[in-house]
Structures are given as structure tokens and as C-alpha cells.
Enzyme design. Sequence first.
Site, PDB file in Angstrom:
ATOM      1  N   ASP A  11     -10.307  -3.357   3.319  1.00 44.34           N
ATOM      2  CA  ASP A  11     -11.334  -4.517   3.966  1.00 44.34           C
ATOM      3  C   ASP A  11     -12.638  -3.973   2.460  1.00 44.34           C
ATOM      4  OD1 ASP A  11     -12.617  -6.049   6.331  1.00 44.34           O
ATOM      5  OD2 ASP A  11     -13.905  -4.048   5.930  1.00 44.34           O
ATOM      6  N   ASP A  13     -16.028  -6.032   3.609  1.00 49.78           N
ATOM      7  CA  ASP A  13     -17.081  -6.487   3.690  1.00 49.78           C
ATOM      8  C   ASP A  13     -18.145  -5.245   4.315  1.00 49.78           C
ATOM      9  OD1 ASP A  13     -17.035  -8.441   2.423  1.00 49.78           O
ATOM     10  OD2 ASP A  13     -18.075 -10.227   3.678  1.00 49.78           O
TER      11      ASP A  13
END
Length: 376
Positions: A11, A13
Site C-alpha cells: 500500500d 498512503d
Amino acid sequence: MNGKKKALFIDRDGTIIVEPADEQVDSLEKLEFVPGVISALASLSGLGYEYVMATNQDGLGTESFPEETFRPAHEKMLKTLAGEDVRFDDMLIDPTFESEGAPTRKPGIGMFGRYLTGEYDLAASYVIGDRLTDVLLARNLGARAILLQPREHGAAQIAEAGLSEVCALVTDRWAEVAAFLRAEERTAVVSRSTRETQITVSLDLDGLAPSSISTGIGFFDHMLEQIVHHAGVSLSVEAHGDLQVDEHHTVEDVAIVLGEAIFRALGSKRGIERYGYALPMDECRALVLLDFGGRIDFEWDAEFRREKVGDMPTEMFRHFFKSLAESARCNLHVSARGENEHHKIEGIFKAFARAMRMAIARNVFSYELPSSKGVL
């Protein structure tokens, strides 16, 4: 090793860069790396994983989040990572809003098509993220998850969602993520079954699991326990052999399986010291020269005046180490001098274990192959 590729689906953010309160990194001023992420990703680059960024970017390309405000910070992030030799093999960015229910939005797997063709070993791959949706993505892919959250809080979320079997690690420290993934590579379980023996060996080169030794030969168990203690490894040996005939098959096959386990657990061999050791034991001295360079050579210079030490024939010690060297694909030179036969052979096992400890030691900041040829 099944020959398939493996990946880290990471991922963005909240995992690589800090996620601001408005959930949009839309300016250079908002760009801030999660502590420890750069060094951790750099240290994992030699483990054979492809790096795949997988991120939801709500409304990217719309008036609420124009591309021109997204790109500068994104490109700066990638350039900073590349400066530390961290590069992504693929980037999967879903621009839809959650309300659209698009199959491409995590935890959906609509944008992961190329990883579902059988070319990738998803069971050996990981999704790393800071949200429960990342763990759900791992479940949907058939991978495992690492949740980047404070342990107590994250573990409660995982338990409540019934995802404990999917999530391999909960931590808010990237250093722990890196240590966990490096440890994963350094384990092996090998079994061998013949008409004479049934052997299973479990080995953890970083000593993270309990050890147990059971071969049916008391003195042999005692010697294998020296490897556990002095090499700093975890070792489980479960051996059932035709001891009613003699000890030969059991000792030989344990050596073969243990050597194969060492070979597999070393994996790529990147970053290991490779070489290792001499030690005194009372009136004895034992010398073991060891090289996990991939070539096989064995020398033995030790004589015993007794037929047995404990319940083990002394002639089997040479055979054990020769079989181990062949199975581990290493150079192994052993010599010993002394008066006490017990001390002499125990010195050999301890010296071997210490040599192994030196040779398998890995520099977590360098994953170069320890060879001028560039291959082992």
C-alpha cells in the site's frame, strides 16, 4: 522452491508515506515517509520479491483530486526511493470512489489480473498495508498479510474480523516487517523416507523456534544439540531408523536431510559471511574449515581409538560429516587432536557449529553475494 515468482503488494498512503488528515497527498509539502520504510525496503531487495505498489486514490483525475496535484509528490516519492535502490516492478492505482463499488478497488482483485495466472506463488507473497482492506485483499488473493498498525489495536481488529489465519504479522515498525520477512527466507523443513529410515528436519537459521532432537541414539542427540547451542539455530530432528540392524542408516540419512535443510534455508545466500573455526576443548583441539560456496569438498583428519562413544560407533562421525557436506553443497575440512575421545568428537561438533554460525551470519544492511564471480 517451486520456480514461481513472489511479490510484496505494498500500500502507499499510511504504509510508505504518511497519510494526511484529508487523505490526499496532493502537494510536496504533504510528502513525508513513514519512519523506517526506506531502509526496510532496501534491506529486503535481495530476497527475490517483486515490489508492487497497490493503492486506492479516491477520485484521482477528477476535480476533487487532479492528476497535476498528485504527480509531483508521487514522482518525488519514487525518485527518493530509487536513490536507495528501491524500485517498484509494477504500480496498481485505482482512482474510483468507494461508493462506486468497482471491482478494481481494494480489497477487490480486479487490477491484479497478471498475478492470478499461476506465474506467481501467491501463498508465498504478502500484502503490506495499514488498513483492514489490505488484509482482506491478501485473503482474496490467497496471499498473507502484514498489517502496519500498533500491535494491540491491530490484533484486535484482525481477531474481530476473523482474519487471524491471513495476517502473519501486526506491527507499527518497518524494522520488524523487514526482520520477519528475512527470517521467513531462512527456514526449511525437509523429510526423507526410505525402507530403512523416516527422517524430518526443521531448521531455522535465526533461532526463532523451539528445538527438539530425537534420533534414538543418545550420544548422537547430544552432538546435534551442540549444533543448536553453538550455531545459534533452531533445529528439530525426528528420526526413526532400523536401529535393530545398526546405526548406519539413521546417522547417514539424518546427515543428508540436515545438509539439504541447511542448503535450502540459506536460500539466495545474499549477505551471508560464507566462511567460518577452531576451538580448544580441554586437552583437545578441533579445527573446522567451512565454505558454503556451492562446491563440494570434504577432508577428514581425526582418529578414534574407541569403537564407540556412548551408544554411537566412532566410524560414523566421519560418515556423518561427509554426507552432510555433500547434501549442503559445501567445502568441509575437519581435523582434531586429543586424548579424550568424548572431548574430541564434541569439540568437532562444537567447532562445526561455530563455523556454521559464522558462515550463516548475515549483514542486514548488505545483500551482496559473497563471491567475486557474482554467483554461488
